[in-house]
Design a protein around this motif. Structure first.
Motif, PDB file in Angstrom:
ATOM      1  N   GLY A 174      -6.350  11.647  -9.436  1.00 56.10           N
ATOM      2  CA  GLY A 174      -5.616  10.350  -8.059  1.00 56.10           C
ATOM      3  C   GLY A 174      -6.551   9.225  -8.330  1.00 56.10           C
ATOM      4  N   ASP A 175      -8.027   9.273  -8.039  1.00 58.53           N
ATOM      5  CA  ASP A 175      -8.477   8.696  -8.015  1.00 58.53           C
ATOM      6  C   ASP A 175      -8.146   6.909  -8.766  1.00 58.53           C
ATOM      7  OD1 ASP A 175      -9.877   9.316  -5.753  1.00 58.53           O
ATOM      8  OD2 ASP A 175     -11.315   9.821  -6.850  1.00 58.53           O
ATOM      9  N   LYS A 176      -7.460   5.733  -8.266  1.00 56.03           N
ATOM     10  CA  LYS A 176      -7.671   4.989  -8.796  1.00 56.03           C
ATOM     11  C   LYS A 176      -8.419   3.754  -8.362  1.00 56.03           C
ATOM     12  CE  LYS A 176      -2.776   6.022  -8.917  1.00 56.03           C
ATOM     13  NZ  LYS A 176      -1.400   5.138  -8.852  1.00 56.03           N
ATOM     14  N   PHE A 177      -8.855   3.020  -9.995  1.00 64.47           N
ATOM     15  CA  PHE A 177     -10.101   1.925 -10.006  1.00 64.47           C
ATOM     16  C   PHE A 177      -9.504   1.070  -9.998  1.00 64.47           C
ATOM     17  CE2 PHE A 177     -11.933   6.037  -9.867  1.00 64.47           C
ATOM     18  CZ  PHE A 177     -13.497   5.860  -8.805  1.00 64.47           C
ATOM     19  N   MET A 178      -9.949  -0.548  -9.600  1.00 63.06           N
ATOM     20  CA  MET A 178      -9.743  -1.305  -9.760  1.00 63.06           C
ATOM     21  C   MET A 178     -10.957  -2.360 -10.061  1.00 63.06           C
ATOM     22  SD  MET A 178      -7.025  -3.952  -8.555  1.00 63.06           S
ATOM     23  CE  MET A 178      -8.136  -4.335  -6.616  1.00 63.06           C
ATOM     24  N   CYS A 179     -10.847  -3.140 -10.910  1.00 62.06           N
ATOM     25  CA  CYS A 179     -11.807  -4.434 -10.779  1.00 62.06           C
ATOM     26  C   CYS A 179     -11.186  -5.238 -10.540  1.00 62.06           C
ATOM     27  CB  CYS A 179     -12.547  -4.268 -12.288  1.00 62.06           C
ATOM     28  SG  CYS A 179     -14.056  -5.551 -12.773  1.00 62.06           S
ATOM     29  N   LYS A 180     -11.589  -6.750  -9.599  1.00 62.68           N
ATOM     30  CA  LYS A 180     -11.087  -7.974  -9.528  1.00 62.68           C
ATOM     31  C   LYS A 180     -12.025  -9.078  -9.920  1.00 62.68           C
ATOM     32  CE  LYS A 180      -8.064  -8.909  -5.765  1.00 62.68           C
ATOM     33  NZ  LYS A 180      -7.137  -8.908  -5.770  1.00 62.68           N
ATOM     34  N   VAL A 181     -11.350  -9.958 -10.701  1.00 64.52           N
ATOM     35  CA  VAL A 181     -12.522 -10.392 -11.352  1.00 64.52           C
ATOM     36  C   VAL A 181     -12.006 -11.822 -10.898  1.00 64.52           C
ATOM     37  CG1 VAL A 181     -13.267 -11.995 -13.273  1.00 64.52           C
ATOM     38  CG2 VAL A 181     -12.477  -9.704 -13.608  1.00 64.52           C
ATOM     39  N   LEU A 182     -12.641 -13.137 -10.529  1.00 63.59           N
ATOM     40  CA  LEU A 182     -12.369 -14.330  -9.884  1.00 63.59           C
ATOM     41  C   LEU A 182     -12.896 -14.990 -10.760  1.00 63.59           C
ATOM     42  CD1 LEU A 182     -12.435 -13.759  -6.271  1.00 63.59           C
ATOM     43  CD2 LEU A 182     -10.170 -13.876  -7.881  1.00 63.59           C
ATOM     44  N   HIS A 183     -12.270 -16.523 -11.469  1.00 65.36           N
ATOM     45  CA  HIS A 183     -12.739 -17.246 -12.442  1.00 65.36           C
ATOM     46  C   HIS A 183     -12.036 -18.212 -12.164  1.00 65.36           C
ATOM     47  CE1 HIS A 183     -13.721 -18.800 -16.623  1.00 65.36           C
ATOM     48  NE2 HIS A 183     -15.910 -18.340 -15.492  1.00 65.36           N
ATOM     49  N   ALA A 184     -12.663 -19.644 -12.540  1.00 64.26           N
ATOM     50  CA  ALA A 184     -12.613 -20.882 -12.750  1.00 64.26           C
ATOM     51  C   ALA A 184     -10.673 -20.593 -13.853  1.00 64.26           C
ATOM     52  CB  ALA A 184     -13.210 -21.835 -13.221  1.00 64.26           C
ATOM     53  N   THR A 185     -11.196 -20.287 -14.796  1.00 66.48           N
ATOM     54  CA  THR A 185      -9.724 -20.024 -15.662  1.00 66.48           C
ATOM     55  C   THR A 185      -8.660 -19.141 -15.214  1.00 66.48           C
ATOM     56  OG1 THR A 185     -10.851 -17.894 -16.458  1.00 66.48           O
ATOM     57  CG2 THR A 185     -11.279 -19.947 -17.731  1.00 66.48           C
ATOM     58  N   TYR A 186      -8.280 -18.291 -14.053  1.00 65.09           N
ATOM     59  CA  TYR A 186      -7.594 -17.534 -13.794  1.00 65.09           C
ATOM     60  C   TYR A 186      -7.966 -17.277 -12.140  1.00 65.09           C
ATOM     61  CZ  TYR A 186      -9.502 -13.419 -15.454  1.00 65.09           C
ATOM     62  OH  TYR A 186     -10.173 -12.433 -15.857  1.00 65.09           O
ATOM     63  N   SER A 187      -7.419 -16.785 -11.486  1.00 65.78           N
ATOM     64  CA  SER A 187      -7.561 -16.315  -9.763  1.00 65.78           C
ATOM     65  C   SER A 187      -7.276 -14.562  -9.371  1.00 65.78           C
ATOM     66  CB  SER A 187      -6.844 -17.967  -8.646  1.00 65.78           C
ATOM     67  OG  SER A 187      -7.736 -16.741  -7.655  1.00 65.78           O
ATOM     68  N   GLY A 188      -7.741 -14.135  -9.109  1.00 64.45           N
ATOM     69  CA  GLY A 188      -7.362 -12.758  -9.087  1.00 64.45           C
ATOM     70  C   GLY A 188      -6.813 -11.664  -9.861  1.00 64.45           C
ATOM     71  N   LYS A 189      -7.470 -11.634 -11.205  1.00 60.07           N
ATOM     72  CA  LYS A 189      -6.778 -10.897 -11.995  1.00 60.07           C
ATOM     73  C   LYS A 189      -6.935  -9.431 -11.836  1.00 60.07           C
ATOM     74  CE  LYS A 189      -5.053 -11.381 -16.717  1.00 60.07           C
ATOM     75  NZ  LYS A 189      -5.017 -11.905 -17.867  1.00 60.07           N
ATOM     76  N   ASP A 190      -6.556  -8.958 -11.621  1.00 59.57           N
ATOM     77  CA  ASP A 190      -6.939  -7.066 -11.635  1.00 59.57           C
ATOM     78  C   ASP A 190      -6.973  -6.702 -12.701  1.00 59.57           C
ATOM     79  OD1 ASP A 190      -7.155  -7.813  -8.763  1.00 59.57           O
ATOM     80  OD2 ASP A 190      -5.089  -7.017  -8.708  1.00 59.57           O
ATOM     81  N   PHE A 191      -7.892  -5.388 -13.193  1.00 59.24           N
ATOM     82  CA  PHE A 191      -7.971  -4.506 -13.941  1.00 59.24           C
ATOM     83  C   PHE A 191      -8.501  -3.376 -13.857  1.00 59.24           C
ATOM     84  CE2 PHE A 191      -8.922  -8.567 -14.912  1.00 59.24           C
ATOM     85  CZ  PHE A 191      -8.996  -9.164 -16.433  1.00 59.24           C
ATOM     86  N   ASP A 192      -6.890  -2.078 -14.028  1.00 64.93           N
ATOM     87  CA  ASP A 192      -7.367  -1.097 -13.615  1.00 64.93           C
ATOM     88  C   ASP A 192      -7.545  -0.034 -14.392  1.00 64.93           C
ATOM     89  OD1 ASP A 192      -5.555  -2.312 -10.800  1.00 64.93           O
ATOM     90  OD2 ASP A 192      -3.915  -1.018 -11.974  1.00 64.93           O
ATOM     91  N   TRP A 193      -8.608   0.940 -13.748  1.00 68.12           N
ATOM     92  CA  TRP A 193      -8.666   2.157 -14.783  1.00 68.12           C
ATOM     93  C   TRP A 193      -8.320   3.472 -13.789  1.00 68.12           C
ATOM     94  CZ3 TRP A 193     -11.495   7.298 -14.317  1.00 68.12           C
ATOM     95  CH2 TRP A 193     -12.094   7.622 -14.831  1.00 68.12           C
ATOM     96  N   GLU A 194      -7.707   4.690 -15.019  1.00 66.16           N
ATOM     97  CA  GLU A 194      -7.188   5.851 -14.026  1.00 66.16           C
ATOM     98  C   GLU A 194      -7.663   6.696 -14.866  1.00 66.16           C
ATOM     99  OE1 GLU A 194      -3.470   7.760 -11.985  1.00 66.16           O
ATOM    100  OE2 GLU A 194      -2.922   5.589 -12.555  1.00 66.16           O
ATOM    101  N   ALA A 195      -8.075   8.257 -14.819  1.00 69.57           N
ATOM    102  CA  ALA A 195      -8.338   9.094 -15.946  1.00 69.57           C
ATOM    103  C   ALA A 195      -7.355   9.184 -16.499  1.00 69.57           C
ATOM    104  CB  ALA A 195      -9.205  10.041 -15.495  1.00 69.57           C
ATOM    105  N   ASN A 196      -7.258   9.219 -18.308  1.00 73.08           N
ATOM    106  CA  ASN A 196      -6.417  10.020 -18.589  1.00 73.08           C
ATOM    107  C   ASN A 196      -6.517  11.610 -19.482  1.00 73.08           C
ATOM    108  OD1 ASN A 196      -5.233   7.338 -18.844  1.00 73.08           O
ATOM    109  ND2 ASN A 196      -5.552   6.797 -20.376  1.00 73.08           N
ATOM    110  N   MET A 197      -7.146  12.182 -18.791  1.00 72.80           N
ATOM    111  CA  MET A 197      -7.037  13.291 -18.611  1.00 72.80           C
ATOM    112  C   MET A 197      -5.795  14.642 -18.328  1.00 72.80           C
ATOM    113  SD  MET A 197     -10.319  14.095 -16.318  1.00 72.80           S
ATOM    114  CE  MET A 197     -10.134  13.534 -15.191  1.00 72.80           C
TER     115      MET A 197
END
Length: 117
Positions: free
Chosen positions: A94-117
């Motif tokens: 049930g844990d969900k991980f997310m990486c948020k990246v802030l860069h001049a080319t876009y703002s606040g984009k989120d990238f998720d990871w969840e175990a596929n087990m």
């Protein structure tokens, strides 16, 4: 003194490159195959971006992970940069991980990871 020289060189190169912006490529994954109840490293790898000014945040279940470690900024010959933020954790169903990246080319984009087990 060496740091100052490096920063001045980096600034000069950034000015020379001018307004060339490259959007980061983001990958979120674990170091080992994911298994619940076992320690693993969750990694947010950000690459191929320019300019180097970037902010990376790693979250677990919506909460920012303060103990996440950021590597040193590195670059390739073409002046595209890469950076990694990671954390060791025990994976729980049930844990969900997310990486948020802030860069001049876009703002606040989120990238998720969840175990596929």
């Amino acid at each position: 003194m060496r740091l100052l020289a490096f920063l001045l060189t980096l600034a000069a190169v950034c000015l020379e490159v001018g307004s060339k912006f490259s959007q980061p490529k983001v990958q979120v994954y674990t170091y080992n195959p994911a298994k619940f109840g076992e320690q693993n490293t969750v990694i947010c790898h950000v690459s191929e971006f320019h300019p180097p000014d970037i902010h990376i945040k790693l979250f677990k279940n919506g909460e920012e992970i303060d103990e996440a470690v950021l590597t040193d900024l590195s670059f390739k010959k073409n002046w595209h940069f890469h950076l990694t933020k990671h954390v060791e954790t025990t994976l729980v169903r049930g844990d969900k991980f997310m990486c948020k990246v802030l860069h001049a080319t876009y703002s606040g984009k989120d990238f998720d990871w969840e175990a596929n087990m």
